[in-house]
Structures are given as structure tokens and as C-alpha cells.
Write a protein that holds these residues in place. Structure first.
Motif, PDB file in Angstrom:
ATOM      1  N   HIS A 559       0.816  -1.212   0.000  1.00 34.78           N
ATOM      2  CA  HIS A 559       0.000   0.000   0.000  1.00 34.78           C
ATOM      3  C   HIS A 559       0.856   1.272   0.000  1.00 34.78           C
ATOM      4  CE1 HIS A 559      -3.776  -2.175   0.677  1.00 34.78           C
ATOM      5  NE2 HIS A 559      -3.133  -2.908   1.559  1.00 34.78           N
ATOM      6  N   CYS A 560       2.177   1.122   0.194  1.00 36.01           N
ATOM      7  CA  CYS A 560       3.038   2.311   0.261  1.00 36.01           C
ATOM      8  C   CYS A 560       2.996   3.128  -1.029  1.00 36.01           C
ATOM      9  CB  CYS A 560       4.485   1.902   0.563  1.00 36.01           C
ATOM     10  SG  CYS A 560       4.769   1.405   2.270  1.00 36.01           S
ATOM     11  N   LYS A 561       2.847   2.445  -2.158  1.00 36.62           N
ATOM     12  CA  LYS A 561       2.837   3.128  -3.449  1.00 36.62           C
ATOM     13  C   LYS A 561       1.734   4.167  -3.518  1.00 36.62           C
ATOM     14  CE  LYS A 561       2.963   2.106  -8.421  1.00 36.62           C
ATOM     15  NZ  LYS A 561       2.924   1.026  -9.445  1.00 36.62           N
ATOM     16  N   GLN A 562       0.591   3.841  -2.888  1.00 34.40           N
ATOM     17  CA  GLN A 562      -0.535   4.780  -2.898  1.00 34.40           C
ATOM     18  C   GLN A 562      -0.217   6.049  -2.104  1.00 34.40           C
ATOM     19  OE1 GLN A 562      -3.821   2.536  -1.318  1.00 34.40           O
ATOM     20  NE2 GLN A 562      -3.447   0.797  -2.684  1.00 34.40           N
ATOM     21  N   HIS A 563       0.812   5.963  -1.244  1.00 31.53           N
ATOM     22  CA  HIS A 563       1.200   7.106  -0.409  1.00 31.53           C
ATOM     23  C   HIS A 563       2.489   7.758  -0.904  1.00 31.53           C
ATOM     24  CE1 HIS A 563      -1.808   6.167   2.762  1.00 31.53           C
ATOM     25  NE2 HIS A 563      -1.602   4.916   2.372  1.00 31.53           N
ATOM     26  N   GLY A 564       2.897   7.418  -2.131  1.00 28.01           N
ATOM     27  CA  GLY A 564       4.053   8.079  -2.725  1.00 28.01           C
ATOM     28  C   GLY A 564       5.388   7.425  -2.454  1.00 28.01           C
ATOM     29  N   LEU A 565       5.396   6.280  -1.782  1.00 26.97           N
ATOM     30  CA  LEU A 565       6.655   5.596  -1.499  1.00 26.97           C
ATOM     31  C   LEU A 565       6.694   4.298  -2.310  1.00 26.97           C
ATOM     32  CD1 LEU A 565       9.286   5.312   0.126  1.00 26.97           C
ATOM     33  CD2 LEU A 565       7.950   4.186   1.944  1.00 26.97           C
ATOM     34  N   VAL A 566       7.523   4.297  -3.355  1.00 25.90           N
ATOM     35  CA  VAL A 566       7.622   3.129  -4.235  1.00 25.90           C
ATOM     36  C   VAL A 566       8.812   2.288  -3.793  1.00 25.90           C
ATOM     37  CG1 VAL A 566       7.901   2.334  -6.595  1.00 25.90           C
ATOM     38  CG2 VAL A 566       6.639   4.445  -6.135  1.00 25.90           C
ATOM     39  N   LEU A 567       8.545   1.022  -3.441  1.00 26.37           N
ATOM     40  CA  LEU A 567       9.592   0.113  -2.957  1.00 26.37           C
ATOM     41  C   LEU A 567       9.891  -0.934  -4.023  1.00 26.37           C
ATOM     42  CD1 LEU A 567       8.235  -0.449   0.670  1.00 26.37           C
ATOM     43  CD2 LEU A 567      10.087   1.080  -0.026  1.00 26.37           C
ATOM     44  N   GLU A 568      11.158  -1.072  -4.359  1.00 25.95           N
ATOM     45  CA  GLU A 568      11.586  -2.112  -5.290  1.00 25.95           C
ATOM     46  C   GLU A 568      11.978  -3.343  -4.469  1.00 25.95           C
ATOM     47  OE1 GLU A 568      11.431  -2.111  -8.460  1.00 25.95           O
ATOM     48  OE2 GLU A 568      10.855  -0.004  -8.746  1.00 25.95           O
ATOM     49  N   PRO A 569      11.197  -4.416  -4.544  1.00 27.13           N
ATOM     50  CA  PRO A 569      11.438  -5.570  -3.676  1.00 27.13           C
ATOM     51  C   PRO A 569      12.868  -6.105  -3.723  1.00 27.13           C
ATOM     52  CG  PRO A 569       9.352  -5.816  -4.831  1.00 27.13           C
ATOM     53  CD  PRO A 569      10.018  -4.614  -5.414  1.00 27.13           C
TER      54      PRO A 569
END
Length: 627
Positions: A559-569
Motif C-alpha cells: 500500500h506504500c505506493k498509494q502514499h508516494g513511497l515506491v519500494l523495489e522488492p
């Protein structure tokens, strides 16, 4: 809640059928032993028509007051967003008195004590239920007597061995088998009543009042046996979140309650006409040809009752872990469709060993009945007291109305609880000893965690001060994302400090991850995560779970992507602290408790495993903490 518990979306009929199979297994098998023990001549009350009517009246009105009015009507309203049970009620009551600090500690201790008593009950329910069912073989011939305990132990071992595979297939049969059981015991009851219809006079509460007041000390002692008729009442509240209030109420008033009353009255009618049937009035209600089929059906019913207790133990253990009263354990989800179907290996085998020890040690349902009741009534009393605090502080009713709503039930519960205390010498010590051990473990873990957090706060560094120091003393950065778990969102994780001290670098993006378990059963997807951008490439992420949620951090971070934080696994590493607890003299706990806490901390499941973080992306950094 509806988003997280799909079972409540099923049709009412399906939920009601399932509730009959799961919720009412324990109380539904009580006729196997409750009437027999109530009229036990060892109590000193002669077996005659007047006393049979009195005993039946006491059982009927106990079911009416304790189960129908207290649990089904009142207690089920005191739910934590639809979830019931002693831990859910404790969380609700604790939250309600946060503005009244003097009540926080007493409520916590009381709730944990009630939960501990539930574990004592969880041992005795399968033991007495299965034993009492298999004892029906003795009615056919005494030649079976030496084999009753071994057969019962075999049934229990088989049931526990199946837990790892899940119970979805077995559970599909619970509802239909339980319905057949209740219809059967109702039919047996009608058969008995037809032989002595005057037994229906027992509906008059005056007979029950005379029975529990006119025999001196014996009246007080016999109340401890009447308790056996409603030992499964707590399950109505414990399983409310699985089925909802309406299906449970419909099942109780529509089938279970009438079937129980008919069977108890049928047994009473049999005793009026044949006092020699006291050895096992339940099985002697049946015609000779039906004895062995009835034993088979009773065994199936007691397996259902035992499964409900085992599942309740898993559920309570998971809630206690989430609320930080027990160390993290390996919780296995045995069904991809049913949230509540879990398996906890440690709890499973410990429970089995203690149940088998109880069955072998006590040897019969009559001797187990002497141990039964103390834990049950204690849990019921605690539930009622906690409900008072919910009514008073969560619902905001004045003191008079709060006392009026719960005072009578507290008096009733206290009367039943005190009547079981004489059983302590005969066997009641057993569940109390188990409860004391569980209580010690739970309070030690909770207190130890609080001390450890306080020590970390005292010796740790705040996030703000560390970020301020980076401007003056920059640390070399390397590509990628490092995620550090922090118990306190405002304190810098120990693993981060160790990483900087040892490796002299920081990743170009640092995420400070905190998991918070709220005192509610479920957290919706929209409330799951909070992301805050800090300075110098740092982010603070707070993930929220309810105490009934599956704490899957990997899924929540999506859900972080929806808050502007994109995580590359593939470029995200989890650097976790693995603390070694060092017991030390001081203001913490007694040394033996500190050693116990240290042992539990050593054997607790790692945060990475528990929160479902990919092990290939986890790096653990060791630290030491004195308590």
C-alpha cells in the motif's frame, strides 16, 4: 469489519448451521454428565421426587439466567467491533478506562487471570467430554471398563494429530452432526418425560430455590455440580466474531436450549421412576438397541466439542500474542478461505500432553467433574466484571445503571464460583495450577516487554536528533533501500545504530517501520498504513493491524505506493535487531521472572518470520539489553 470477515456474508441459515456445530459443542454435551453429577448421592441430598424436581429446576433456571439472559442478551452486546471473547473484552475495557489510570492495571490483571482460567477449562473440556461419551460402553457391559480410558485417549490423540492438516473437511460435518445430536437428545428427553410427565413441574422456579436453600451445606455444594450444565456458555461469546450475534441467538433459542431442557427433564423423569438409573441416566434413556449407535454419536459430538475448544485456544493464543501478552509463536494458516482456521504447533502439543495427563490421572468423568467448574465460573465472573467497565466507561452509562445491568449477574457468578471452591481439594487445584502457570507467563512477558521498551527509550536516540546530526556529520550512502523495524516510532532502531557503527554507511533511502497492534479486532485496508517523508531520504512507515488480523507486513507494504513511497522488492533490505536479554538486579522484576522472560525472548519467533518478511531479504544485527 465486514471487509475482513467474509464468513459473516454467508446466508443466515448457513451461519446458523455452522454455529450449531462449533459454538454449542461443549454445552451441548453437558447432558452426558451434568444431571448425573447434580444428583450424586455423595452430596448428601436424597434422591426423591421433590429433589429431582428441585435439581432440574436449578439447571433450567441456571441455563435461563446465565446463558439466555446474561450471555445471549447482555454480554454479546459488549463486543469489540463484533469480536467477542475474554481478550477482546479486555482490550475493549482497557481502552475504555485509559482516562481513568487507577483502573488500568487492575483490569489488565483481571483480564489476564480470566484468560488464564480459559486455558484450564480448555484442558478439562475435551477430557471430561470424550471420557463421558466412551463410558457409555460400560452401560452395555462392564467388560469394557478397562478399555474406556485407553479408547478415550486414542480419540483425543487422533483429533490433535489432525490439527496440522486443518479442519475444513472435518468442520463441514460439524453442523449436520451437531443438529442430529440435538434432535436425538431431544427425542430421548421426550421419551423419558412421557414416563413421568409430572417432571414438568420443575419449570416452577420455587422448586429450584428450595433445592439450593433447604439442604444446608449440601445445597451449597450441589451448586458446583449444577455449573456443569452451562460450562460451554463462554463459547457463545468467544465465537461471536466467527458467526455474528443473530445466528448464535437463533441457534440457541431455536434448537439448542429446547433440546437441552427436554433431555435434562427426560433424565429427571427416568430417575423419578427408576432411581437405579443414576449410574448413567443419559444412556439409560435410550432403548437397548440404540445404546452403541448413541455412544458413537456421543463420541462424534464430544469430538466436535473438543475441536471447538482447541480452535478457541488457538484463537486466544493468537490474540494474546498480538496484544503482547505472549511471545511470538509459529501461527500457521490452515485455510486460504477461512481467517479463523489456524494452527499453533507449540500450543497444540502442550495442550494434548496436559489433556492426556488429566484423562489418565483422574480416570473417569465423575472424578474429572470434581476438577471441572472452578475455571469455568472464574472466567464467567471475570467476563461480567469487565462488562461492567465497558458499560460504565465505553458506553457512558451512569454508575447506577451500570451496577443495575451487571450487579445481579456478578452476584450469581460469585455464588457459582464460590460453590466450586470446595472442589479445589478434590481436583479443582488442577485447572487453577494450570491457570497460575499461564498467568505467570503472560504477566511476565507483558511486564518484561514494557521494561525492555522503557530501557530502549532511556538509552536510545530520537529520530529527530539523529537526522539533525546527519547535517553536521554526513554518513556515506549506498544504493538501495534499508528498512529498519522500530518498536517506538519516535525512537531510532538499535539495528540502524549498529549498522552505522559497524558498516559506516547508510542506504540512500531509509525506511523506519513500526507495527502497531490496535485494541480492535480488525483494521480496514484504508487505515492499514501511514507514510511520512522525513529529511535526508528517511521515511517513517507505520503499519496497523487488529488483534485478529494476520500481521503480514509484506502485503501491507504494497500500500506504500498509494502514499508516494515506491519500494523495489529486489533492492529493499530489512535490517532487524535480534536482542539478547540480560537479566540484571535492579528495579525491573524478580530475578526468576527476568530469567523466565529472557528464556521466552530467546525462543520467541523472529520478527521477520512472524510478520512474513522474506527471509532472503532479512539481515539480523545482534544487540544486548539489560532488564
Amino acid at each position: 469489519m465486514a471487509d475482513h470477515n467474509p464468513r459473516l456474508k454467508k446466508p443466515l441459515a448457513g451461519l446458523t448451521l455452522a454455529a450449531i456445530g462449533v459454538v454449542f459443542g461443549d454445552i451441548g454435551t453437558s447432558p452426558l454428565y451434568a444431571a448425573k453429577e447434580t444428583f450424586n448421592p455423595d452430596h448428601g441430598i436424597p434422591l426423591n421426587t421433590a429433589n429431582v424436581l428441585g435439581g432440574l429446576s436449578a439447571i433450567f433456571w441456571s441455563l435461563m439466567i446465565v446463558v439466555s439472559i446474561k450471555y445471549v442478551i447482555l454480554i454479546m452486546r459488549a463486543n469489540n467491533k463484533g469480536e467477542g471473547g475474554i481478550m477482546a473484552l479486555l482490550a475493549l475495557a482497557s481502552s475504555a478506562v485509559k482516562d481513568h489510570p487507577r483502573w488500568v492495571a487492575p483490569i489488565m490483571m483481571l483480564g489476564v487471570f480470566g484468560a488464564s482460567l480459559f486455558y484450564g477449562d480448555a484442558v478439562l473440556t475435551p477430557a471430561i467430554s470424550v471420557l463421558s461419551a466412551i463410558e457409555g460402553l460400560e452401560v452395555g457391559t462392564v467388560a469394557f471398563k478397562p478399555y474406556v480410558v485407553p479408547i478415550a485417549v486414542g480419540v483425543v490423540i487422533g483429533l490433535f494429530a489432525l490439527q496440522r492438516q486443518g479442519t475444513s473437511l472435518l468442520g463441514a460435518l460439524f453442523g449436520p452432526v451437531a443438529v442430529l445430536w440435538f434432535l436425538t437428545i431431544a427425542a430421548l428427553g421426550i421419551r423419558g418425560i412421557a414416563g413421568a410427565p409430572e417432571v414438568l413441574w420443575a419449570l416452577n422456579p420455587l422448586h429450584g430455590l428450595d433445592f439450593v436453600t433447604q439442604h444446608g451445606w449440601s445445597s451449597f455444594v450441589v451448586l458446583g455440580s449444577v455449573v456443569l450444565a452451562f460450562t460451554g456458555a463462554e463459547a457463545l461469546y468467544e465465537d461471536m466474531g466467527h458467526f455474528g450475534k443473530r445466528p448464535i441467538r437463533l441457534a440457541w433459542f431455536g434448537l439448542v436450549f429446547p433440546a437441552l431442557v427436554l433431555n435434562y427433564f427426560g433424565q429427571g423423569a427416568l430417575l423419578i421412576t427408576n432411581s437405579n438409573a443414576l449410574g448413567n441416566p443419559f444412556y439409560q434413556l435410550a432403548p437397548d438397541w440404540a445404546l452403541y449407535p448413541l455412544v458413537a454419536l456421543a463420541t462424534a459430538a464430544t469430538v466436535i466439542a473438543s475441536q471447538a475448544t482447541i480452535s478457541g485456544t488457538y484463537s486466544l493464543t493468537k490474540q494474546a500474542i498480538q496484544l503482547d501478552y505472549l511471545p511470538r509463536m509459529n501461527v500457521t494458516q490452515t485455510s486460504s478461505k477461512e481467517i479463523g482456521q489456524i494452527y499453533i504447533r507449540g500450543a497444540n502439543w502442550v495442550l494434548l500432553v496436559v489433556i492426556v495427563a488429566a484423562m489418565v490421572g483422574f480416570g473417569s468423568s465423575t472424578r474429572l467433574a470434581s476438577a471441572y467448574g472452578v475455571a469455568v465460573t472464574g472466567t464467567m465472573l471475570v467476563t461480567t466484571v469487565l462488562t461492567f467497565f465497558v458499560i460504565r466507561f465505553a458506553w457512558g452509562y451512569n454508575l447506577f445503571l451500570s451496577v443495575a445491568a451487571t450487579g445481579f449477574f456478578i452476584w450469581v457468578d460469585a455464588a457459582f464460583f464460590s460453590s466450586t471452591l470446595p472442589k479445589i481439594v478434590e481436583g479443582g487445584w488442577f485447572p487453577l495450577a494450570l491457570a497460575s502457570i499461564v498467568f505467570t507467563v503472560m504477566t511476565t512477558w507483558h511486564r518484561g516487554r514494557a521494561i525492555a521498551m522503557a530501557r530502549h527509550k532511556e538509552t536510545g536516540t530520537s529520530v529527530e536528533s539523529f537526522l539533525g546530526s546527519l547535517a553536521e556529520h554526513p554518513v556515506p550512502r549506498v544504493p538501495g533501500t534499508a528498512m529498519f523495524m522500530a518498536g517506538n516510532a519516535d525512537a531510532l532502531p538499535r539495528a540502524l545504530l549498529r549498522n552505522v557503527a559497524c558498516n559506516k554507511v547508510l542506504h540512500e533511502r531509509v525506511v523506519l517501520l513500526t507495527v502497531i497492534i490496535r485494541e480492535v479486532p480488525w483494521v480496514t485496508a484504508s487505515e492499514r498504513i501511514k507514510v511520512e517523508a522525513l529529511k535526508h531520504g528517511f521515511h517513517r512507515v507505520i503499519v496497523y493491524f487488529g488483534f485478529m488480523d494476520r500481521p503480514d507486513v509484506s502485503q501491507a507494504l504494497g500500500h506504500c505506493k498509494q502514499h508516494g513511497l515506491v519500494l523495489e522488492p529486489l533492492q529493499t533490505w530489512f535490517l532487524l535487531s535480534r536482542a539478547t536479554v540480560i537479566p540484571a538486579p535492579g528495579e525491573g522484576m524478580a530475578m526468576w521472572r527476568e530469567r523466565l522472560f529472557a528464556a521466552m525472548a530467546r525462543n520467541a519467533r523472529t520478527a521477520g518470520d512472524y510478520f512474513n518478511i522474506p527471509s532472503a531479504q532479512v539481515i539480523e544485527l545482534g544487540t544486548k539489553i539489560e532488564i
